[in-house]
Design an enzyme around this catalytic site. Structure first.
Site, PDB file in Angstrom:
ATOM      1  N   GLY A  53       0.807  -1.207   0.000  1.00 49.48           N
ATOM      2  CA  GLY A  53       0.000   0.000   0.000  1.00 49.48           C
ATOM      3  C   GLY A  53       0.843   1.262   0.000  1.00 49.48           C
ATOM      4  O   GLY A  53       0.565   2.229  -0.716  1.00 49.48           O
ATOM      5  N   GLU A  54       1.910   1.257   0.797  1.00 47.08           N
ATOM      6  CA  GLU A  54       2.810   2.406   0.847  1.00 47.08           C
ATOM      7  C   GLU A  54       3.591   2.549  -0.451  1.00 47.08           C
ATOM      8  O   GLU A  54       3.906   3.672  -0.879  1.00 47.08           O
ATOM      9  CB  GLU A  54       3.761   2.275   2.032  1.00 47.08           C
ATOM     10  N   PHE A  55       3.908   1.422  -1.089  1.00 43.48           N
ATOM     11  CA  PHE A  55       4.567   1.476  -2.393  1.00 43.48           C
ATOM     12  C   PHE A  55       3.690   2.218  -3.401  1.00 43.48           C
ATOM     13  O   PHE A  55       4.157   3.098  -4.123  1.00 43.48           O
ATOM     14  CB  PHE A  55       4.876   0.071  -2.900  1.00 43.48           C
ATOM     15  N   GLN A  57       1.418   4.286  -2.735  1.00 42.53           N
ATOM     16  CA  GLN A  57       1.299   5.673  -2.308  1.00 42.53           C
ATOM     17  C   GLN A  57       2.503   6.498  -2.753  1.00 42.53           C
ATOM     18  O   GLN A  57       2.365   7.632  -3.201  1.00 42.53           O
ATOM     19  CB  GLN A  57       1.171   5.723  -0.778  1.00 42.53           C
ATOM     20  N   GLY A  58       3.693   5.922  -2.632  1.00 42.86           N
ATOM     21  CA  GLY A  58       4.896   6.640  -3.020  1.00 42.86           C
ATOM     22  C   GLY A  58       5.284   6.475  -4.476  1.00 42.86           C
ATOM     23  O   GLY A  58       6.213   7.140  -4.952  1.00 42.86           O
TER      24      GLY A  58
END
Length: 407
Positions: A53-55, A57-58
């Protein structure tokens, strides 16, 4: 406090080690770190993500910097197997690794090997020894799409070491004004309210989604209800609609897609569903009412065919990504644990999302969206416009980070 932090880190490792004998994720966590060999680099751009999920996002920032500085190596690290195992071969990076355990020696070794010119961490990831080593070597560290709440440990009397980590960050790009104000209470002023880079990612995806003709055949012109990133409680709720809406189609995309869980989902749905990877084995796809997505990476494209979405996780630690569905103009339903997610609060506030607490409130929300086309369309347009209006975070982040890379 640092001594306690170091002890807790090692206790965590021991816990995961013993869990690895019976838990697949824990096994991958241990195995991946034990066997990896980290290759050397110079003046690299280091991105760290907690998970998949953070991947995502970034990713807009990653793609922009990759395009702007093609000669610089990009190194990605993940904390969780759910990120590493899916993106370990991404063409956006020269190398992808697990983040070694946060110890002083591991931090020194990793940074010595990959020699980052800058480091970019996304949202929630804070690791004391990595931050301290970056600061010691005067390597700029950026937090992207950060978000802060009064309940977080940074703002508690016992959060001294966590506040120290905040002081090691070169610049914060936060999602909202409230986060900036909270950081200012700690005398942290190196902050830009840039917004959430996920909006850029999901909006771009909604403008050019991958066509999926097999889903067109499955949908057969009928209304489609999608359960995204579901857990057992979510699946039970959605299954309660099958008989009430025999003329509607349903897609369920479980959060966990290992074979054991897929079989459990199919059993939970009383054998009424077919699997996505087996669609081509069925002659009359349109005759089936329920489809289970059993492979990774396609949910963001599946939403283009939906009319309403229920986003999973709200009966656990927190809901999953509502923005992917909202970008396609789908009103969203989700469980009660959503307060930590600004976008979910916003969607509720503008009438594009409904939070439910039990089966009765779920059926009420589902009935509203599935029987009143005007209401559903208006709510969906509010969702789509909300995503469109919040684009632009990536440009604001990249412009400032580029100053350090061009220096």
């Amino acid at each position: 406090m640092l001594l306690l932090y170091n002890i807790l880190i090692r206790i965590y490792f021991v816990f995961v080690f013993f869990a690895s004998f019976f838990n697949k994720k824990a096994f991958l966590w241990i195995k991946g770190r034990k066997k990896q060999v980290i290759g050397s680099a110079t003046d690299s751009i280091w991105f760290h993500f907690a998970s998949l999920g953070e991947f995502e996002q970034g990713r807009p920032v990653l793609e922009a910097l990759r395009a702007a500085y093609p000669g610089k190596p990009v190194i990605i690290t993940f904390f969780s197997p759910s990120g590493y195992e899916v993106r370990k071969h991404t063409p956006l990076a020269d190398a992808v690794h697990y983040l070694p355990l946060d110890t002083p020696s591991n931090a020194r070794d990793l940074i010595r090997i990959i020699k980052p010119q800058i480091a970019v961490f996304t949202k929630y990831e804070y690791w004391y020894h990595y931050f301290a080593e970056l600061q010691r070597q005067s390597i700029p560290l950026y937090i992207v799409s950060g978000i802060f709440r009064p309940q977080q440990v940074f703002f508690k009397w016992y959060g001294d070491i966590n506040r120290k980590m905040l002081g090691m960050v070169s610049h914060f790009f936060v999602q909202d004004d409230a986060s900036e104000k909270l950081l200012r209470t700690l005398n942290i002023t190196n902050v830009t309210v840039a917004g959430d880079t996920r909006f850029d990612r999901v909006w771009a995806n909604s403008q050019a989604p991958k066509p999926m003709p097999e889903l067109v055949a499955f949908k057969a012109g009928k209304k489609l209800f999608i359960g995204g990133s579901t857990w057992p409680k979510d699946e039970e709720l959605i299954a309660s609609l099958f008989d009430a809406y025999p003329d509607r189609k349903f897609i369920i995309a479980p959060h966990e897609i290992d074979e054991e869980n897929i079989q459990a989902v199919l059993k939970r749905l009383s054998g009424k569903a077919i699997r996505f990877t087996q669609l081509m084995n069925y002659r009359d796809i349109a005759s089936y009412q329920v489809l289970v997505i059993d492979n990774m990476g396609i949910l963001s494209s599946v939403y283009q065919y939906g009319d309403v979405a229920h986003i999973g996780g709200g009966f656990g630690v927190g809901i999953h990504n509502t923005l992917e569905a909202a970008a396609f103009g789908l009103p969203v339903i989700f469980g009660p644990n959503y307060e930590r997610f600004k976008e979910a609060r916003d969607l509720v506030a503008i009438g594009a999302g409904i939070s439910i607490a039990d089966e009765a409130s779920f059926k009420q929300a589902a009935d509203l969206f599935m029987t009143d086309d005007n209401y559903r369309q208006q709510a969906g347009e509010k969702a789509r416009q909300y995503v469109a209006d919040n684009n632009g975070a990536t440009d604001r982040v990249v412009r400032q980070i580029s100053k350090a890379l061009s220096a």
